[in-house]
Design a protein around this motif. Sequence first.
Motif, short mmCIF file in Angstrom:
data_model
loop_
_atom_site.label_atom_id
_atom_site.label_comp_id
_atom_site.label_asym_id
_atom_site.label_seq_id
_atom_site.Cartn_x
_atom_site.Cartn_y
_atom_site.Cartn_z
N UNK A 60 36.93 21.72 37.07
CA UNK A 60 37.18 22.16 35.70
C UNK A 60 36.18 23.23 35.25
N UNK A 61 34.91 23.06 35.56
CA UNK A 61 33.92 24.07 35.17
C UNK A 61 34.28 25.43 35.77
N UNK A 62 34.63 25.44 37.04
CA UNK A 62 35.05 26.69 37.68
C UNK A 62 36.28 27.26 36.99
N UNK A 63 37.24 26.42 36.64
CA UNK A 63 38.45 26.90 35.98
C UNK A 63 38.16 27.55 34.64
N UNK A 64 37.30 26.93 33.85
CA UNK A 64 36.95 27.50 32.54
C UNK A 64 36.21 28.82 32.72
N UNK A 65 35.26 28.86 33.64
CA UNK A 65 34.52 30.09 33.89
C UNK A 65 35.46 31.19 34.37
N UNK A 66 36.41 30.84 35.23
CA UNK A 66 37.35 31.82 35.74
C UNK A 66 38.23 32.39 34.63
N UNK A 67 38.74 31.53 33.76
CA UNK A 67 39.59 32.00 32.66
C UNK A 67 38.79 32.91 31.71
N UNK A 68 37.57 32.51 31.38
CA UNK A 68 36.74 33.35 30.52
C UNK A 68 36.41 34.69 31.18
N UNK A 128 45.53 47.95 34.89
CA UNK A 128 46.23 47.06 35.83
C UNK A 128 45.27 46.32 36.76
N UNK A 129 44.02 46.73 36.81
CA UNK A 129 43.06 46.12 37.73
C UNK A 129 42.73 44.68 37.36
N UNK A 130 42.69 44.35 36.08
CA UNK A 130 42.30 43.01 35.66
C UNK A 130 43.28 41.94 36.14
N UNK A 131 44.58 42.07 35.88
CA UNK A 131 45.49 41.04 36.38
C UNK A 131 45.65 41.06 37.90
N UNK A 132 45.40 42.19 38.54
CA UNK A 132 45.52 42.25 39.99
C UNK A 132 44.31 41.61 40.66
N UNK A 183 40.02 37.34 43.26
CA UNK A 183 38.72 36.72 42.97
C UNK A 183 38.81 35.20 43.05
N UNK A 184 39.88 34.64 42.54
CA UNK A 184 40.07 33.19 42.57
C UNK A 184 40.13 32.69 44.01
N UNK A 230 44.36 29.33 37.84
CA UNK A 230 44.70 30.66 38.36
C UNK A 230 45.78 31.31 37.50
N UNK A 231 46.85 30.57 37.22
CA UNK A 231 47.93 31.12 36.40
C UNK A 231 47.45 31.43 34.98
N UNK A 232 46.66 30.54 34.40
CA UNK A 232 46.17 30.77 33.04
C UNK A 232 45.33 32.03 32.96
N UNK A 233 44.37 32.17 33.86
CA UNK A 233 43.52 33.36 33.85
C UNK A 233 44.29 34.64 34.10
N UNK A 234 45.20 34.61 35.07
CA UNK A 234 45.97 35.80 35.41
C UNK A 234 46.91 36.19 34.28
N UNK A 235 47.59 35.21 33.69
CA UNK A 235 48.52 35.51 32.60
C UNK A 235 47.79 36.00 31.35
N UNK A 236 46.63 35.42 31.05
CA UNK A 236 45.85 35.92 29.91
C UNK A 236 45.39 37.35 30.15
N UNK A 237 44.93 37.64 31.35
CA UNK A 237 44.51 39.01 31.67
C UNK A 237 45.68 39.98 31.56
#
Length: 177
Positions: free
Chosen positions: A79-87, A102-106, A111-112, A145-152
């Motif tokens: 969970x800690x890794x997930x939160x850090x990744x999304x942020x 386009x670099x951020x969502x790619x 990175x994940x 992974x999906x949360x971070x990518x979709x937010x980006x």
Amino acid sequence: MEHHSTHTNAGRLPHPRDTAAAARRTPRRPAERLTRLRGPRGPRRLEPRLTALGTGLALTGVALGGAALDALVFGEPGVFFGVVFVLACVAAALLVRPYDLSAAPISAPIAFTVAVALTADSGTGGVSGHAMGAVTALALLTGWLYTGTLLAAAITAVRKVADVRKARRHPDRATQV
């Protein structure tokens, strides 16, 4: 007429420069403090400066650091890794240059994957144990992974639309779109 030995400004108005300087030094109300923080043309914003390569490296570095810390404390990324990744994904989407949006969502899934592959639990050890641990971690952490990518992707899409609208309104002051 009576002459005083001390010099006073009685009867004279203070110079506007002096009153403006005094107002800048001593904000009295919270609204004045906020205006002082904002600057003359609105709130100061952090300018997007990350290139595509910088975005990928920063996102990978932060994700790897979060995964390593989580693995060090709890034995595997969680969970800690997930939160850090999304942020980190949100920060990367906000700080990437308009030209490289386009670099951020790619870079997020890359990175994940790198972070999980390098810090996954190896089980009994060996290459096959580490590979199984990495695949299991990737399967279990897919929501992050999906949360971070979709937010980006959403943040960069909103930024792109805003840049296009700004370019249409003010063609002489538009950023690179």
